[in-house]
Design an enzyme around this catalytic site. Structure first.
Site: not given
Ligand SMILES: [Zn+2]
Length: 838
Positions: A145, A277-280, A312-313
């Site tokens: 992304e 931070g993080a990725m879904e 969130h993810e």
């Molecule tokens: Zn997000």
């Protein structure tokens, strides 16, 4: 996607990163990027069948992709840094053209299979298919992304072109391979293995995931779904907490959304180097280690972040993955919604944290701050290039969007809101939608005018300040845009106003710039924007006495001081009046308002290098109040306040530093403060650096990084910054170091010097991300103090197009801070003098 954390208890907001926004491709402008992206209705992708032969040791790969599609004209794919070897259309070689990222295959009208053979390298950057190193090895992992899937395979890299993906990977047999689906077959042939995955549901290219390395896993099955935490070797002891949160979050969302999680398994992957931070990625979520793994030494502060990021993810697995925005201009909707829902889930799983308080402090406050600049943007922002997409993953797309959604929920009603969301997901599953599609569903379920109201908030930059005053038996209400630089601009929003007058709650949808309402004779108490659900500030003209007489909740008390701080920086409220107002908070007993005042004083200290007197008095009083409290929020607050006090109070630092000898047994939430205190009172650079290198956990490393820039000797702080560019610390830690050194007045000059010397290097390590842009927004307003011209001149000479928006915002805030300083400096001397007596 992702949230990046600018670490710590700081004047800098805790959230900083990601997302961008707006509305369908047809509306976008005329430049080549958007033309490339205008969606031809004449192209249908059915599937990608991808084979990767990965040379793990030499960081290269060969790819073969079979794309099933139909097209009315030559097929246009995207491809970056891939060497195309051969292209067939239904078995026949066909001509093609590569121009920039545009890969045109001369098929003419076509239906069937395209086969592309190509070759690529595993990247050293933090995007695409990249190498993420750890002590003793590396994994390779993907981060796509927004527009980097094209770095792994030629594809139509556009969120609206969903397809099924089938993957097979050939690589070293001493590694394991993770993707969106669970592998169905692993065939080992000596040193090599073939790993196959079944096809995914229809999904967007940016959600595809491939990770290869010596992963260790902890697995648990719940309700037929495998929950798996994957880490680099030796780190699985941190897996229990995230597994529990993931399982409970899925349970919460299945019930809230009214639909089952779509994939057979859910991986939570700790990636050792990660820009965000993080990725879904659907079924294969990636995280920075610090926001996933939790062990006995983790602070509650970090556990709260871990829970929020996981939730969130996971909410993205529905909102984003199952239903995806049509184009990046609606990315805000993905991010805002996930941000909002993460708090809902966390609130349900950990009610003792009362996380909506963290929501207003972290999300709403960050957005109100960022959005009070002239250099802001509407939530629905036009994006014209990949770097512009990256840049708008910011506080507006996350925090403002999420706050507007919270305001909408309060206005439409919780139940109606939920029903609208459910029917939206049901209607658009495995497909794409835009903001209006969601508003339509909530409008139908709530029978309120949702769409018109939301579009006003989404398409207009900024937000209002609501001024109230009493005129006999009338309450006069006026709204105008709130701008921190003190200028005024007539503009109005549909504002759902909530208020309490003499204890009685009332509501009003204010649509004009002025309004009035009849009130009883003798208004004794009043308060507007109850529980800070509205995205606006309130200024009470000559009415603050009555405000204090209201029965104020902790969030209401927070709202008053938060607005007052903004009015003071802006110049509408006198500094003396603000300080008098702070007096009311000196013995504050509640988490949120106390945290807010601490934030404000720390920020004022970073800007002015003064107010130590008030700040010392406040923090010392608070630490006494918190001393015996056992609840988790108090423990977090105590740790944060101790760090702050250690930075400005040498006596306290010395006292606290004595606990460094017994560091290992200290309460985890106090460890950061102890490290800062040790740095302040000892100047022990080598000791702190040794600890940074030797501590295995990311949270521990970050504590010592903060320590390395908390010295009272400027030369030691500068030495720490030199570590960043010498490669002795991880790339993902450079930001932590910068955030921390910015907040230390004794590190400020050295940090600015470092930026001027290493700016190009910094751009290089974060290439393809919006990280530097966001750092400039937060750092320049402090780093640039008393050197505005020099800073402006530097960036005029060192153009960095990918930071344009962040830079403009940072410079504007710097000018505002400088004007504020000019106003208060004559006065500050007196404040300093009075404080000495305390
Ligand atoms: Zn997000």
């Amino acid at each position: 996607m992702l949230r990046v954390f600018i670490l710590l208890s700081a004047p800098i907001p805790a959230s900083a990163i990601t997302a961008n926004a707006k509305d369908s491709a047809s509306k976008v402008g005329n430049n080549s990027f958007t033309r490339l992206w205008a969606r031809p209705a004449t192209l249908q992708i059915e599937s990608y069948d991808l084979f990767l032969d990965v040379d793990f040791r030499n960081l290269r790969f060969d790819g073969k992709v079979k794309i099933k599609l139909e097209s009315e004209a030559d097929v246009k794919l995207n491809s970056v840094e891939l060497e195309i070897l051969q292209v067939d259309a239904n078995g026949t070689p066909v001509k093609y053209n590569l121009e920039g990222e545009d890969f045109t295959i001369k098929t003419g009208k076509f239906a069937g299979e395209l086969n592309v053979k190509y070759r690529g390298s595993i990247s050293d950057k933090l995007v695409g298919f990249y190498k993420a190193a750890y002590d003793g090895g590396y994994v390779v992992s993907t981060q796509f992304e927004a527009v980097s899937a094209r770095r792994l395979l030629p594809c139509v890299d556009h969120p609206a072109y969903k397809a099924e993906f089938k993957l097979a990977v050939r690589t070293d047999s001493d590694t394991s391979v993770i993707s969106n689906m669970p592998s169905t077959s692993v065939k080992v042939e000596g040193p090599r293995q073939n790993v196959e995955f079944p096809k995914t549901p229809r999904m967007s290219t940016y959600l595809l995931y491939v990770g290869i390395g010596k992963f260790e896993e902890v697995k648990e099955n719940f309700n037929g779904v495998d929950y798996i935490v994957a880490t680099v070797p030796g780190k699985t002891s941190g897996a229990k907490f995230p597994l529990d949160v993931a399982r409970d979050s899925v349970k919460f969302f299945e019930s809230y959304f009214g639909s089952k999680y779509s994939m057979p398994k859910l991986h939570l992957i700790a990636v050792p180097e990660f820009a965000a931070g993080a990725m879904e990625n659907w079924g294969a979520i990636t995280f920075r280690e610090i926001v996933l793994l939790v062990d006995k030494d983790s602070s509650i502060r970090i556990k709260k972040q871990v829970a929020e990021v996981i939730a969130h993810e996971i909410s993205h697995q529905w909102f984003g993955d199952l239903v995806t925005m049509k184009w990046w201009d609606d990315l805000w909707l993905n991010e805002s919604f996930a941000t909002f829902m993460a708090y809902k889930a966390t609130d349900s799983i950990f009610p003792q944290w009362v996380v909506w308080q963290d929501f207003v402090r972290g999300e709403t406050a960050g957005a109100l701050d960022r959005d009070s600049l002239v250099n802001t943007h509407p939530i629905e922002a036009k994006v014209n290039s990949p770097s512009e997409i990256e840049e708008i993953f910011d506080d507006i797309s996350y925090g403002k969007g999420a706050s507007i959604i919270r305001m909408l929920e309060a206005y439409a009603g919780e139940d109606h809101f939920m029903r609208g969301v459910r029917s939206y997901l049901e209607k658009y599953k495995f497909s794409n939608a835009a903001g209006n599609d969601l508003w339509n569903q909530i409008e139908q379920s709530s029978k309120t005018r949702v769409k018109a109201i939301m579009n006003e908030w989404i398409r207009k930059p900024g937000y209002p300040v609501v001024n109230v005053k009493l005129d006999g038996k009338k309450l006069m209400i006026r709204q105008q845009r709130f701008l921190l630089n003190g200028s005024s601009e007539p503009s109005n929003w549909p504002v759902p106003i909530t208020m309490k007058i003499n204890g009685k709650e009332q509501k009003l949808l204010m649509e004009k710039s002025e309004d009035s309402m009849a009130v009883p004779e003798g208004v004794d108490s009043l308060k507007l924007n109850l529980e800070k659900t509205g995205f606006y500030r309130v200024y009470y003209e000559g009415l603050y006495d009555r405000v204090w007489r209201s029965n104020l909740s902790p969030v209401d008390r927070y709202g008053i001081v938060s607005d007052a701080h903004a009015f003071t920086i802006q110049g509408k409220m006198e500094f003396s009046q603000y300080l008098a107002l702070l007096d009311r908070y000196m013995n504050e007993q509640e988490y949120l308002p106390a945290f807010e005042v601490s934030d404000q004083l720390s920020s004022l200290y970073a800007i002015t290098g003064k107010v130590e007197g008030v700040s010392r008095r406040f923090h010392r009083t608070q630490l006494k109040i918190l001393a015996d409290r056992k609840d988790e929020n108090s423990i977090v607050l105590r740790g944060s306040m101790s760090s702050r006090l250690a930075l400005l109070d040498a006596g306290y630092a010395k006292e606290l530093a004595s606990r460094f000898d017994d560091y290992e047994s200290a309460e985890p939430d106090m460890k950061q403060a102890i490290v800062v205190a040790h740095a302040r009172s000892s100047g022990d650079f080598e000791g702190l650096f040794e600890n940074y290198k030797n501590k295995p956990s990311e949270e521990e490393k970050s504590r010592f990084l903060v320590g390395l820039t908390s010295f009272s000797q400027p030369s030691l702080n500068s030495r720490a910054l030199d570590l960043a560019s010498s490669g002795e610390i991880k790339k993902q830690h450079v930001g932590t170091l910068l955030g921390s050194s910015t907040r230390n007045p004794e590190a400020r000059a050295g940090t600015w010097d470092w930026i001027t010397e290493k700016f190009e290097w910094l751009r290089g390590i974060y290439e393809g991300t919006g990280v530097v842009s966001r750092y400039l927004t937060y750092m320049l307003p402090i780093l640039g103090i008393d050197r505005t011209e020099e800073v402006t001149e530097f960036f005029a000479q060192h153009k960095a197009p990918e930071t344009t928006k962040g830079l403009e915002a940072g410079l504007e805030k710097l000018r505002i801070n400088q004007a504020f300083l000019k106003r208060i400096r004559p006065f500050q001397k007196q404040v300093g003098d009075t404080q000495e007596r305390n």
